[in-house]
Motif scaffolding. Sequence first.
Motif, PDB file in Angstrom:
ATOM      1  N   ASP A 155       0.825  -1.209   0.000  1.00  0.00           N
ATOM      2  CA  ASP A 155       0.000   0.000   0.000  1.00  0.00           C
ATOM      3  C   ASP A 155       0.860   1.261   0.000  1.00  0.00           C
ATOM      4  OD1 ASP A 155      -2.461  -1.309   0.050  1.00  0.00           O
ATOM      5  OD2 ASP A 155      -2.283  -1.644   2.221  1.00  0.00           O
ATOM      6  N   PRO A 156       0.299   2.368  -0.471  1.00  0.00           N
ATOM      7  CA  PRO A 156       0.985   3.661  -0.360  1.00  0.00           C
ATOM      8  C   PRO A 156       1.181   4.016   1.115  1.00  0.00           C
ATOM      9  CG  PRO A 156      -0.892   3.820  -1.850  1.00  0.00           C
ATOM     10  CD  PRO A 156      -0.990   2.489  -1.168  1.00  0.00           C
ATOM     11  N   PRO A 157       2.053   4.991   1.400  1.00  0.00           N
ATOM     12  CA  PRO A 157       2.284   5.386   2.791  1.00  0.00           C
ATOM     13  C   PRO A 157       0.993   5.871   3.440  1.00  0.00           C
ATOM     14  CG  PRO A 157       3.865   6.437   1.311  1.00  0.00           C
ATOM     15  CD  PRO A 157       2.844   5.781   0.450  1.00  0.00           C
ATOM     16  N   PRO A 158       0.866   5.689   4.749  1.00  0.00           N
ATOM     17  CA  PRO A 158      -0.333   6.179   5.443  1.00  0.00           C
ATOM     18  C   PRO A 158      -0.374   7.702   5.430  1.00  0.00           C
ATOM     19  CG  PRO A 158       1.296   5.396   7.020  1.00  0.00           C
ATOM     20  CD  PRO A 158       1.816   5.046   5.664  1.00  0.00           C
TER      21      PRO A 158
END
Lengths: 218, 594
Positions: free
Chosen positions: A206-209
């Motif tokens: 996933d992309p960074p939070p």
Amino acid sequence: MTEEQRPPIDRRTALKVIAAATAVPAVLAACEPGETDLGRPSPGTRNPLAVGTPSDPDLLAPVVPWARSLTPDELETLASLCDVIIPADDRSPSASALGAHEFIDEWVSAPYDGMKKDKVLVRGGIVWLDGESDRRFGSRFRELSLVQMSEICDDICYGPDAAPEFQAASRFFDKVRDLTATAFYTTKEGMEDVGYVGNVPLSQWDPPPPEALRHVGL
Amino acid sequence: MAKTQNEYDVIIVGSGAAGGMSALVLAVHGLKVLMLEAGRNYDPVTETPMFQLPSEAPLRGGGTPEKPFGFYDATVDGGWQVPGEPYASADDANFLWWRARMLGGRTNHWGRISLRMGEYDFKPYSRDGLGFDWPMTYADVEPYYDRTEALIGVYGSNEGLENTPNSSPGVLLPPPAPRVHELLTQKVCADRMGIPVIPAHLAILSQRQDFEGWPARLFPNNALAQRVVRESMRSRAACFWATPCGRGCSIKANFQSTTVLLPPALATGNLDIRTDAMVREVTVDSRGRATGVHFIDKTTRIDEHASAKVVVLAASACESARLMLNSRSSVFPDGIGNGTGLVGKYLMDTVGAGVGGQFPQLENMPPHNQDGSSELHLYIPWWLYGEQAAGKLDFARGYHVEFGGGRRMPGPGAFGGLESYTSGAYGLRFKEAARRYYGSWMWFDGRGEMIPNEDCYCEIDSDGVDQWGIPTLKFHWKWSSHELNQARHMQHTFRDIIEAMGGKVTSTVQDDGANAIAAPGQIIHEVGGAIMGSDPRRSVLNQYCQSWEVPNLFVTDGAGFVSNADKNPTLSIMAIAWRASDYLVEEMNRGTFG
């Protein structure tokens, strides 16, 4: 393919085994994503192909092939210093609790040029540290109070600020600090301390939070 | 001396990118192939240390002369020094020769960076008058880039940038989302510097391959090829975003010859592999045709001979050149196929130079997983073609930038040097500083094109022999101002990027490229030594990797490269080896090789 007991396998046989494995459906099921134990060898697995030489060690069952060389007395002083450098707190144990002094013994006993130099530096430094403790406080380093230990360490903890008579000792301290940090932060406990949360299999990347992106203004 | 029992169609020397690809293509077309590999058998499925922590390894996994990239690195019996197999460097040459004596060679540990050479890269001489043109064009090789990428699995994107080719639709797997430090770099480079930061291309399965669709498209009308490739693709899992690629991959999510090329080749039943077989020379008959090879069985130390209609050298650029130079006969007194004297000449490596930085905005980052593929998600392709064409730069060829950092798994050396940020912190202050600074460092590494020159070559060392009785190599090297100026440009550019991002440079920025450039061989992209060309008087091989002088001798590894674009060579080696192997099959079927 992981039988441990059989004699060294004929190389052609081994290669045929590789070929066969690609055609076995059972392997395929094990390759579905998300199976968390995937690819992780079970404890005690040995690698039948590794010869066990320094250039071909068994990566699944690592051993340190050289003997350690520090004395129990040296190790005791070293353990005290490691714990001054990385003490226990509410997040993680102390360096010696994770074997930092034993790692330094492993390091300085290694048969490589850089480590041989480090051995001279570390052993000489231990003698100096206990001697300095005795000169200042009449005891071995390990017997000092934390305040007394810090009084010595403050003089040697930073080369650029250290007085001329403490330059050599500051190089010793620097080396032990670096090795202690390596020992500590390469363990599970040390990694958790700094918030390393990887090395776990994920079913997707996933992309960074959002909070991480906000942190850098993105 | 023992003889091998079978008469083979083809002997392949080496099992890495070139050998593995050659073996697969030849075997699926029904040729009987014997592969000889100098190292031991190696099986990533059972041998890879997945998930092990540095604390479980000697020296916390740190590098040693025997394991230069660390204990868990996939390479066994390899490095810049191999016991019993010395080489020499002429004064000041300081060439470092990496070898990996294992099945699959250096494909087991490589960085998986898979960049296509572009149109310019195949015709560099025509553009700037330096070096040589390749005998083929990008268009000739393009279909093989597509096929290779589809076969091995490459993630990336098509950005349509100059000399940075797109792959055909559907070939690439989706690139993984960038990490925070990569996004930050991308934004600053785009907003303030006009530098493109785009998804990198890496041979890692970001998702499973289309194992039902690709086999028929890659090998139309070839049921055997489709079957073995389908089974191989089906057996590969997608990346689970953990454990470094350099260790190898037990789930076959990244490309290694040993997981992607050799298993399907073996499954055809047309390939035999002899490991621990160190080839000494190619033998010839009185007409100067290759008849086979002599090799030493390392387990018995006995010299054996194997025969075949065709010999393919895929032993790595310098090793293949060494083999040719050591294959002396009355027909070829200076080495097989070396009538031009060009074997060993025009060695190239990649120009490498780097700068590190520390970034306050990355301090105290909210913890989250930044492992990703363990390799690049983004990179910077060369972006100054216009300036170069306008004569504004003092070097003729480009470089790309690899960069990384962030909250990777702490390894040996973790938090070494932290004292310089804290005036010598120890105790609880040290622990707090480690938490604060963890993941706040980044590095930028340039990887640039070297132009071939007369001073960079290898030859047989008249004084040297290895433990197998085989004469060894001596290397000569001299960078030109193009490489040194390029290294300086890298240093200054990376400093500018780091400062534009608000970071502090943590390494010494060199104004003299000679102080910045990595040692020759250190980047492990050595190519050349048996260059291809369109003129038999000025090259060793034709565009199909076939010796001009010995039609049944092929060299499908990097030795044939006539330039070394900043695009890391492995993908191109495989594409060119596939193309050469298709040609070899056609010639075999026409009866050219008897």
